[in-house]
Structure formats: C-alpha cells, structure tokens
Design a protein around this motif. Structure first.
Motif, PDB file in Angstrom:
ATOM      1  N   THR A  81      40.490   2.116 -61.469  1.00 29.69           N
ATOM      2  CA  THR A  81      40.228   2.016 -62.917  1.00 29.69           C
ATOM      3  C   THR A  81      41.389   2.613 -63.724  1.00 29.69           C
ATOM      4  N   LEU A  82      42.073   3.610 -63.137  1.00 31.70           N
ATOM      5  CA  LEU A  82      43.195   4.245 -63.848  1.00 31.70           C
ATOM      6  C   LEU A  82      44.363   3.281 -64.025  1.00 31.70           C
ATOM      7  N   ASN A  83      44.289   2.140 -63.372  1.00 39.16           N
ATOM      8  CA  ASN A  83      45.380   1.161 -63.494  1.00 39.16           C
ATOM      9  C   ASN A  83      45.202   0.210 -64.668  1.00 39.16           C
TER      10      ASN A  83
ATOM     11  N   LEU B 235      39.977  -4.128 -65.427  1.00 36.75           N
ATOM     12  CA  LEU B 235      39.727  -4.568 -66.812  1.00 36.75           C
ATOM     13  C   LEU B 235      38.472  -3.886 -67.357  1.00 36.75           C
ATOM     14  N   ILE B 236      38.304  -3.961 -68.675  1.00 38.63           N
ATOM     15  CA  ILE B 236      37.147  -3.275 -69.277  1.00 38.63           C
ATOM     16  C   ILE B 236      36.119  -4.288 -69.791  1.00 38.63           C
TER      17      ILE B 236
ATOM     18  N   ILE C 134      36.930  -3.106 -61.453  1.00 38.83           N
ATOM     19  CA  ILE C 134      38.166  -3.230 -60.667  1.00 38.83           C
ATOM     20  C   ILE C 134      38.206  -4.553 -59.888  1.00 38.83           C
ATOM     21  N   ASN C 135      39.366  -4.806 -59.304  1.00 37.62           N
ATOM     22  CA  ASN C 135      39.571  -5.965 -58.408  1.00 37.62           C
ATOM     23  C   ASN C 135      39.316  -7.311 -59.074  1.00 37.62           C
TER      24      ASN C 135
ATOM     25  N   LYS D 194      51.643  -2.908 -56.062  1.00 41.38           N
ATOM     26  CA  LYS D 194      51.024  -2.364 -54.847  1.00 41.38           C
ATOM     27  C   LYS D 194      49.527  -2.661 -54.770  1.00 41.38           C
ATOM     28  N   LYS D 195      48.914  -3.002 -55.885  1.00 42.69           N
ATOM     29  CA  LYS D 195      47.465  -3.241 -55.885  1.00 42.69           C
ATOM     30  C   LYS D 195      47.100  -4.642 -55.383  1.00 42.69           C
ATOM     31  N   ASN D 196      48.081  -5.531 -55.318  1.00 38.92           N
ATOM     32  CA  ASN D 196      47.776  -6.915 -54.934  1.00 38.92           C
ATOM     33  C   ASN D 196      47.335  -7.012 -53.474  1.00 38.92           C
TER      34      ASN D 196
END
Ligand SMILES: NC(=O)c1ccc[n+]([C@@H]2O[C@H](COP(=O)([O-])OP(=O)(O)OC[C@H]3O[C@@H](n4cnc5c(N)ncnc54)[C@H](O)[C@@H]3O)[C@@H](O)[C@H]2O)c1
Ligand SMILES: [Zn+2]
Length: 370
Positions: A235-237, A330-331, A339-340, A319-321
């Motif tokens: 979520t911090l991303n 997203l919110i 997430i994701n 790196k998250k991919n």
C-alpha cells in the motif's frame, strides 16, 4: 519525547535529541568499539554541530563525508566508504551513524548491512522525507545505472532519532518533497489525517511535529504487519509505480533538470488516483479533491505526451511487477488502499494524459517555489 516501537527497534521523536542519543549509547549492551558518522556537506554543516556539542561519543567519531545528491547513491561511493571503514579499522562492533536525508540513510544502511557481514547502524534523519519515510521500515539500498534502489535489502536500524528542528534549514522544495509522502500516508490509511494534511502550515515547520508523528505511526503499522512487502506493505507504493518511472526518466533523459523524489510521487499520485477512479471507483469528487490539492502546492512536472512511451517501458522494471504485469497499489476511497492491481497500458496512458491536461490547465497558479 515520543517512542514508537517498530519490530526490532524504536523511533524516538524528540526535541532533546542529544539526550536520547547519549542514553542509547550508554544503555547499549554492545559497547561500540568505534563510531563512524556518515554525512553530506549539508548535514555536516547544519546538523552535526548541534549534536557534537552535546554528545561526547561523537567527538571521537570518524566523520565520513560524501557529496550530496541522488547521483551519489551508487556502488562506487559505497566502495570508497567500505575502504575508508577498513582503513580506519572498523570492526563488527563499530556503529555507523547515518546523519542526513534519505540518500545517506539508504546508502549508509546498505553499507553497514554488508560490511563484514553486517555492523549496527542508527538513523538520524534530517530531511522531512527521511523523517516520515526513508529512515524507518528497514529498506536499505542504492541505485544501479539509472534504476532506483535496484540493489538492496531489508535490514533494520538499531534506532531512529527524529528531531523536527533539523527542518529549519531545509529549503521549501525539499520540505514539499517530504510532504508528498505524508499526503500518501493519509490517502492510503486515514481520511481524518488527510483533512489535517490539507491544512498544514508550511510557514511553520515546527508545527509539523504531530503530523510527522502520525505519518511515522501509519508507516510503522503497515511495515510491522508485513515487513518484507509480501502483501499489505505494498500500500505504501501508492503513487510510486508511475513516480519511480518518472524519477528514472529524469535521471536518464533530463539529468540537467532535477526532479525530487516527492515531486515525482506527487505527480504519480495524481495519475494513480485517476487509475483508482477507473478501476476501483474512487469517487470523481475525491479524484478532483486530490488533484487540485496536489496541483495547488507542486509545480507541474516538465513532461509531454512524447515521453509517455519510455515512461511505460521504465515501469516494466519496477520491482513490484510479476509475470510481466505492471503492479499498482490504488485507493478505493480516501484512506482505503488496495494492492496488486494491474491496469493495462491504455489505462496507464490515459492516466498520464489526465495529469498533463490537469497540470496544463492549472499551470499558472502554482505555489511551489522551485
Ligand atoms: N528506504 C526507504 O524506505 C525510502 C523511502 C523513501 C525514499 N527513500 C530514498 O530517499 C532518498 C531521498 O531522500 P531525501 O529527500 O531526504 O534526499 P537527500 O538525502 O538527497 O536530501 C535532500 C537534500 O537536503 C540536504 N539536507 C539534508 N538535511 C538537511 C538539513 N537539515 N538542512 C538543509 N539541507 C539538508 C541534503 O544534503 C540534500 O541536498 C531517495 O534516494 C529515495 O529513494 C527511501
Ligand atoms: Zn517514496
């Protein structure tokens, strides 16, 4: 003084920082064989003097000074610092003190984590960004070529000491850069905090103490639950998939034009709020509120439609991919993050165009000072 307990260490938010550091050094069961203080020219000039006056152990410490700037967060500078540590006889009981912004904290943490298979380090963050974000959470690392934080690991500091009086010498642009992370904290986790963020008084950084504390609490809670970023830490991303690509793009294509981390994240949050509206049904009112607040304090980022292709390519290094899909946090509402999510390229392009449209139409009314 407020103590926030993290998984393996504490964050001390204090206006008697020297006292807390003296106490930490005295209480340590390790008995440090030597102290090294990593600084850049600004933290040496503005922050070190007030500490060394009151912390006897700092008088005997070796100072390692590097030139400020993200471009120095690289392996070559690390090698020089490892060599210096060796030359000065640093051993497993030495302590590295990271005194500076996120560059010093990230790189110093990395240097300490692998020197002789790991020595202890503490963080004394001196920028708003490092106080509310970079110094906590245990991510340490450096850039590789133009890829941000490409090399690194998770390793906690022994303690973090936060004193907002260091912010008095920070320029407005740097202050706003850190503020972007605080905006993010509110958007992903706390709608009440978002209201306070919208009323922040930049003329008085000393009034930031309670905001800094709220941000650290939010980040710490998220990290405690998922330290290695397997799930909820993602979520911090929010704002960072697009924000990091922008940072890399400026390092690569426009090195003469600096773009600070928070400035990139501010634009990233507008684009990702747009994606949130498309994908998670974030309300149109919230999208508008977020967009206009961010554009009221940050100058438009200097990009145009022709830059979007390369930006999307850079996102593919994120790196998250996984499995070739671009991964976003997203919110669904202000204060609620999921997430994701994997928007397609067309949606990402639309989000960049949304930013260009909105920033263009607001272009003459910026309050940002850069
Ligand atoms: N590890 C993490 O979880 C994490 C999170 C966010 C950002 N980061 C990293 O943090 C870095 C950005 O951090 P930053 O914004 O602090 O940048 P920075 O360390 O480059 O500091 C910004 C500028 O402020 C100067 N400065 C520092 N303290 C000062 C003071 N008290 N008074 C006057 N000037 C001062 C510095 O010399 C530098 O010129 C990036 O490398 C980013 O990747 C890491
Ligand atoms: Zn960030």
């Amino acid at each position: 003084m407020t103590e926030i307990k993290a998984n393996t260490y504490s964050v001390f938010i204090t206006n008697t920082i020297s006292k807390e550091i003296n106490r930490f050094l005295k209480d340590s069961t390790v008995g440090y064989s030597s102290l090294f203080i990593l600084v850049d020219e600004n933290s040496l000039k503005y922050c070190y003097p007030q500490l060394v006056e009151h912390i006897p152990a700092f008088k005997d410490a070796e100072i390692i000074e590097i030139e400020s700037g993200e471009e120095n967060k690289n392996l070559e500078i690390c090698s020089q610092i490892w060599a210096t540590l060796s030359d000065y006889g640093a051993d497993r009981q030495s302590l590295l003190v990271n005194l500076g912004g996120g560059v010093i904290g990230d790189m110093g943490g990395f240097i300490a984590s692998v020197f002789k298979r790991g020595i202890g380090f503490i963080n004394i963050p001196t920028t708003l960004l490092s106080q509310v974000d970079a110094s906590i959470g245990g991510k340490v690392g450096i850039d590789l070529n133009h890829l941000k934080n490409e090399i690194g690991l998770f390793n906690d500091p022994l303690a973090v000491f936060v004193d907002s009086s260091f912010l008095n010498t920070l320029d407005k642009r740097q202050l706003l850069s850190g503020f972007a992370e605080m905006i993010k904290h509110s958007l992903i986790a706390d709608s009440g905090y978002w209201k306070k963020i919208k009323n922040a008084n930049f003329a008085r950084p000393d009034t930031f103490d309670t905001l800094i504390e709220s941000s650290i609490q939010i980040k710490n809670k998220v990290v405690e639950k998922d330290p290695l970023e397997k799930n909820s830490r993602k979520t911090l991303n929010f704002g960072h998939t697009i924000g990091h690509a922008l940072e890399s793009y400026f390092l690569e294509q426009k090195p003469e034009k600096s773009l600070l981390h928070g400035e990139a994240i501010a634009m990233g949050m507008i684009c990702e709020a747009y994606l949130s509206a498309e994908i998670l049904k974030l309300s149109k009112e919230s999208l508008k509120e977020i967009t206009s607040f961010i554009l009221s304090i940050y100058k438009p980022v200097d990009i145009s439609e022709k830059d979007t292709q390369r930006l999307i390519e850079l996102m593919s290094h994120d790196k998250k991919n996984t499995k070739g899909k671009l991964n976003f946090s997203l919110i669904s509402a202000i204060g609620k993050c999921e997430i994701n999510l994997t928007p397609d390229i067309k949606q990402i392009k639309r989000s960049l165009n949304y930013y260009l449209e909105q920033a263009g139409s607001n272009g003459d009314t910026k309050l940002g000072l850069n």
